[in-house]
Design an enzyme around this catalytic site. Sequence first.
Site, PDB file in Angstrom:
ATOM      1  N   HIS A   1      -9.295 -28.945-154.492  1.00  0.00           N
ATOM      2  CA  HIS A   1      -8.943 -30.329-154.841  1.00  0.00           C
ATOM      3  C   HIS A   1     -10.007 -30.974-155.744  1.00  0.00           C
ATOM      4  O   HIS A   1     -11.211 -30.773-155.556  1.00  0.00           O
ATOM      5  CB  HIS A   1      -8.739 -31.169-153.573  1.00  0.00           C
ATOM      6  CG  HIS A   1      -7.447 -30.865-152.875  1.00  0.00           C
ATOM      7  ND1 HIS A   1      -7.202 -31.174-151.548  1.00  0.00           N
ATOM      8  CD2 HIS A   1      -6.307 -30.276-153.328  1.00  0.00           C
ATOM      9  CE1 HIS A   1      -5.980 -30.783-151.224  1.00  0.00           C
ATOM     10  NE2 HIS A   1      -5.418 -30.234-152.280  1.00  0.00           N
TER      11      HIS A   1
ATOM     12  N   HIS B   1     -15.279 -36.515-146.010  1.00  0.00           N
ATOM     13  CA  HIS B   1     -14.753 -37.876-146.217  1.00  0.00           C
ATOM     14  C   HIS B   1     -15.211 -38.817-145.107  1.00  0.00           C
ATOM     15  O   HIS B   1     -15.417 -38.388-143.961  1.00  0.00           O
ATOM     16  CB  HIS B   1     -13.216 -37.883-146.232  1.00  0.00           C
ATOM     17  CG  HIS B   1     -12.614 -37.302-147.469  1.00  0.00           C
ATOM     18  ND1 HIS B   1     -12.436 -38.036-148.623  1.00  0.00           N
ATOM     19  CD2 HIS B   1     -12.162 -36.060-147.729  1.00  0.00           C
ATOM     20  CE1 HIS B   1     -11.879 -37.263-149.551  1.00  0.00           C
ATOM     21  NE2 HIS B   1     -11.695 -36.051-149.033  1.00  0.00           N
TER      22      HIS B   1
ATOM     23  N   ASP C   1     -12.302 -30.422-145.954  1.00  0.00           N
ATOM     24  CA  ASP C   1     -11.227 -31.269-145.433  1.00  0.00           C
ATOM     25  C   ASP C   1     -10.484 -30.580-144.286  1.00  0.00           C
ATOM     26  O   ASP C   1      -9.274 -30.738-144.123  1.00  0.00           O
ATOM     27  CB  ASP C   1     -10.237 -31.631-146.551  1.00  0.00           C
ATOM     28  CG  ASP C   1     -10.842 -32.607-147.554  1.00  0.00           C
ATOM     29  OD1 ASP C   1     -11.954 -33.123-147.312  1.00  0.00           O
ATOM     30  OD2 ASP C   1     -10.194 -32.861-148.591  1.00  0.00           O
TER      31      ASP C   1
ATOM     32  N   ASP D   1     -11.281 -33.878-156.016  1.00  0.00           N
ATOM     33  CA  ASP D   1     -12.340 -34.714-155.448  1.00  0.00           C
ATOM     34  C   ASP D   1     -13.426 -33.870-154.772  1.00  0.00           C
ATOM     35  O   ASP D   1     -14.380 -34.414-154.210  1.00  0.00           O
ATOM     36  CB  ASP D   1     -11.767 -35.768-154.489  1.00  0.00           C
ATOM     37  CG  ASP D   1     -11.050 -35.169-153.287  1.00  0.00           C
ATOM     38  OD1 ASP D   1     -10.361 -34.139-153.443  1.00  0.00           O
ATOM     39  OD2 ASP D   1     -11.181 -35.733-152.182  1.00  0.00           O
ATOM     40  N   HIS D   2     -13.305 -32.536-154.865  1.00  0.00           N
ATOM     41  CA  HIS D   2     -14.341 -31.631-154.346  1.00  0.00           C
ATOM     42  C   HIS D   2     -14.974 -30.775-155.436  1.00  0.00           C
ATOM     43  O   HIS D   2     -16.033 -30.191-155.221  1.00  0.00           O
ATOM     44  CB  HIS D   2     -13.763 -30.712-153.258  1.00  0.00           C
ATOM     45  CG  HIS D   2     -13.295 -31.473-152.056  1.00  0.00           C
ATOM     46  ND1 HIS D   2     -13.942 -31.421-150.847  1.00  0.00           N
ATOM     47  CD2 HIS D   2     -12.266 -32.355-151.900  1.00  0.00           C
ATOM     48  CE1 HIS D   2     -13.322 -32.229-149.991  1.00  0.00           C
ATOM     49  NE2 HIS D   2     -12.303 -32.802-150.606  1.00  0.00           N
TER      50      HIS D   2
ATOM     51  N   HIS E   1      -5.307 -27.203-144.736  1.00  0.00           N
ATOM     52  CA  HIS E   1      -5.330 -28.299-145.720  1.00  0.00           C
ATOM     53  C   HIS E   1      -4.899 -27.754-147.081  1.00  0.00           C
ATOM     54  O   HIS E   1      -4.052 -28.329-147.757  1.00  0.00           O
ATOM     55  CB  HIS E   1      -6.739 -28.879-145.762  1.00  0.00           C
ATOM     56  CG  HIS E   1      -6.920 -29.969-146.772  1.00  0.00           C
ATOM     57  ND1 HIS E   1      -6.347 -31.211-146.624  1.00  0.00           N
ATOM     58  CD2 HIS E   1      -7.629 -30.006-147.932  1.00  0.00           C
ATOM     59  CE1 HIS E   1      -6.698 -31.965-147.668  1.00  0.00           C
ATOM     60  NE2 HIS E   1      -7.461 -31.261-148.467  1.00  0.00           N
TER      61      HIS E   1
ATOM     62  N   HIS F   1     -12.620 -25.950-151.249  1.00  0.00           N
ATOM     63  CA  HIS F   1     -11.227 -25.814-151.708  1.00  0.00           C
ATOM     64  C   HIS F   1     -11.074 -26.454-153.082  1.00  0.00           C
ATOM     65  O   HIS F   1     -12.011 -27.047-153.599  1.00  0.00           O
ATOM     66  CB  HIS F   1     -10.234 -26.384-150.688  1.00  0.00           C
ATOM     67  CG  HIS F   1     -10.311 -27.873-150.478  1.00  0.00           C
ATOM     68  ND1 HIS F   1     -11.409 -28.490-149.917  1.00  0.00           N
ATOM     69  CD2 HIS F   1      -9.423 -28.873-150.756  1.00  0.00           C
ATOM     70  CE1 HIS F   1     -11.189 -29.794-149.844  1.00  0.00           C
ATOM     71  NE2 HIS F   1      -9.999 -30.054-150.356  1.00  0.00           N
TER      72      HIS F   1
HETATM   73 ZN   LIG Z   1      -8.748 -31.864-150.093  1.00  0.00          ZN
END
Ligand SMILES: [Zn+2]
Length: 280
Positions: A72, A190, A152, A74-75, A129, A70
């Site tokens: 985001h 995570h 996530d 942090d990915h 998410h 996805h």
């Molecule tokens: Zn995420």
Amino acid sequence: MYQTSPESTIATEHRADALVCTALPALQDNYIWVLDDGAQAVVVDPGQAAPVQAMLRARQLQLAAILLTHHHADHVAGVPALLADAPGAPVFGPAVEAIATVDRPVRGGERVAVPGLALDFQVLDTPGHTRGHIAFYSADARLGAPRLFCGDTLFACGCGRLFEGTPEQMHASLGGFAALPDTTRVHCAHEYTLANIRFALACEPGNRVLQAFDREASALREKGQPTVPTTLGDERARNPFLRVDVPEIAATLEARAGRAVPPGAPRFAALRAWKDVFQP
Ligand SMILES: [Zn+2]
């Protein structure tokens, strides 16, 4: 430096036909997953380039492909720097999300073939998410066990927050994993396990599998080890978001609500809303 996952049988066997699976801790509490055959590597959700670059250098690996679940940051934030080192490496990501670096948009039902590794993944649609979240599943024999890279969507004892999707979508996305075997390794993105266990115990204090995992996960974290991957079988036995209809959880939710909560998605929605405000 990088750290191998606790489930290290594959990493230590050194079989010529085995793939090594590594968990790279990144940012605050992310894991970037790397699969390699000793020459080529596929990287999942690189939110940061440096830990991946260090591992690729140390093990003298070529980047064969990047998989993104996805949009985001942090990915995905590490992708441009990794592509600068490996121009032309394909980047597979969700077709319905705008990610500038994705050149191989994919959706549920499609297959991803990673060049160089002769490794195939099945793409699963897992909205909730985010609107277009996807997961990657492979049952390649060289992996030792089936592997689910679920970003996530599903966490050890938890599930992702609903930033863009509805509880109904997330409940259906998790339900989509029902067809996968219990032995499937769950590679979430995570290290949220200890906080998730606190919530799971509030939902289902009598669950002995959960109590045992609480002790096991705490011991792993004290040693600085990842608590993941877990297995789908374990998640089915202790993750409240896969267990919304077991009697103890239903009773906990109904006691909190002061009324009957219909099974399925409504119970999932009540559980997710409670987790959003839960203080361990
Ligand atoms: Zn995420």
